[in-house]
Design a protein around this motif. Structure first.
Motif, mmCIF file in Angstrom:
data_model
loop_
_atom_site.group_PDB
_atom_site.id
_atom_site.type_symbol
_atom_site.label_atom_id
_atom_site.label_comp_id
_atom_site.label_asym_id
_atom_site.label_seq_id
_atom_site.Cartn_x
_atom_site.Cartn_y
_atom_site.Cartn_z
ATOM 1 N N LEU A 202 27.383 24.935 62.596
ATOM 2 C CA LEU A 202 26.658 25.103 61.347
ATOM 3 C C LEU A 202 26.962 26.442 60.676
ATOM 4 O O LEU A 202 27.102 27.464 61.350
ATOM 5 N N ARG B 111 25.016 27.031 57.734
ATOM 6 C CA ARG B 111 23.727 27.272 57.076
ATOM 7 C C ARG B 111 22.600 26.698 57.937
ATOM 8 O O ARG B 111 22.822 25.782 58.739
ATOM 9 N N LYS B 112 21.405 27.212 57.722
ATOM 10 C CA LYS B 112 20.239 26.700 58.427
ATOM 11 C C LYS B 112 19.872 25.309 57.914
ATOM 12 O O LYS B 112 19.967 25.028 56.714
ATOM 13 N N LEU B 113 19.446 24.453 58.826
ATOM 14 C CA LEU B 113 18.886 23.151 58.473
ATOM 15 C C LEU B 113 17.446 23.115 58.953
ATOM 16 O O LEU B 113 17.181 23.296 60.149
ATOM 17 N N ASP C 99 22.320 17.435 52.467
ATOM 18 C CA ASP C 99 21.937 18.735 53.030
ATOM 19 C C ASP C 99 22.760 19.039 54.279
ATOM 20 O O ASP C 99 23.222 20.176 54.484
ATOM 21 N N ARG D 243 26.387 20.074 53.510
ATOM 22 C CA ARG D 243 26.468 21.452 53.023
ATOM 23 C C ARG D 243 26.289 22.470 54.139
ATOM 24 O O ARG D 243 26.812 23.582 54.073
ATOM 25 N N ALA D 244 25.540 22.097 55.175
ATOM 26 C CA ALA D 244 25.228 23.043 56.250
ATOM 27 C C ALA D 244 26.347 23.185 57.273
ATOM 28 O O ALA D 244 26.389 24.169 58.011
ATOM 29 N N ASP E 40 14.237 25.184 63.862
ATOM 30 C CA ASP E 40 15.295 25.091 62.859
ATOM 31 C C ASP E 40 16.652 25.050 63.550
ATOM 32 O O ASP E 40 16.833 25.598 64.634
ATOM 33 N N PRO F 234 22.358 28.872 61.635
ATOM 34 C CA PRO F 234 23.777 29.140 61.397
ATOM 35 C C PRO F 234 24.465 29.603 62.681
ATOM 36 O O PRO F 234 23.919 30.409 63.437
#
Length: 265
Positions: free
Chosen positions: A112, A114-116, A125, A128-129, A221, A224
């Protein structure tokens, strides 16, 4: 289960590796245990590991394919935590003494960027992550005797997590259709299984979405840099000391795991 029973069950599983001996199915000892209880048992162990200096490096989705659900006799996915001590390098001997009843399976690992945070995560979403994907081999292991697992047992046992070997060739998600990515699994030079990304909930991305939306309400969560294993593309095969296993995924390349002797570190 009350807090005392949860602690007792977690201690049973923690002692299994220390003693080198699997335990009886938890569902036999705690017949009223629920899926929610099982996740509490899992988290109790994760807290012990992190208190001892290990670090959560990602998560795995287990039992995401019909083949794995049939093999394990369950009817739904589950998830577990991946810690730093579970990651092993390609081509380097993995000490077999770290495991009790190891099996291995091929996956497509998400890394990852980005954070999901669920609930409400969509496929868009998730796309993009994702920073990149790599082929991966997951060593699954069970601290339950003879793999006689119910869904409660495998969840409590950290979704039967054992070890992870990541391939070293990162691939952008935009360059490969994960649903159609075919997979071959070779053990000691022999073809032992084939599959495709579509075996994992229709697409490994669906497993990533499921995970984010399942753990989000629990306050977890997907961070990243974390690795997410979405589930196996084939059945799992047994591992023995000295085995070399290679997974090749179309468009992603290959990953090799070498299962060493009990003494090799």
């Amino acid at each position: 289960m009350d807090a005392t029973a949860v602690r007792e069950a977690a201690d049973l599983l923690l002692r299994a590796y220390a003693a080198g001996k699997p335990v009886a199915p938890l569902i036999e000892t705690y017949p009223d245990a629920t899926v929610e209880d099982a996740y509490r048992i899992q988290l109790d162990q994760v807290r012990v590991w992190t208190d001892d200096g290990d670090e959560v490096k990602g998560h795995k989705v287990g039992l995401a394919s019909a083949a794995m659900q049939r093999q394990m006799g369950v009817d739904q996915p589950d998830y577990g935590h991946l810690t730093g001590s579970m990651f092993h390098l390609e081509h380097q001997p993995i000490p077999s003494g770290n495991f009790l009843q190891p099996r291995i399976e091929p996956e497509i690992a998400f890394v990852l960027g980005r954070k999901l945070s669920g609930p409400g995560v969509t496929v868009a979403d998730a796309v993009r992550a994702v920073d990149f994907v790599v082929p991966a081999l997951e060593i699954v292991d069970s601290r339950i005797e003879d793999w006689r697992i119910s869904i409660v047992d495998t969840i409590a046992d950290n979704a039967s997590s054992g070890g992870v070997v990541l391939g070293s060739r990162p691939t952008a998600l935009s360059t490969v259709d994960l649903r159609l990515a075919g997979c071959t699994l070779h053990a000691n030079g022999d073809l032992v299984a084939t599959g495709a990304g579509g075996a994992v909930l229709g697409s490994p991305l669906n497993a990533l979405v499921w995970l984010a939306n399942t753990v989000g309400p629990l306050g977890i969560d997907l961070e990243p840099g974390h690795v997410v294993l979405p589930g196996s593309m084939t059945r799992a095969i047994s591992l023995r000391p000295g085995d070399t296993v290679v997974s090749t995924v179309a468009g992603l390349g290959s990953v090799t795991a070498v299962f060493g002797s009990k003494e090799e570190a």
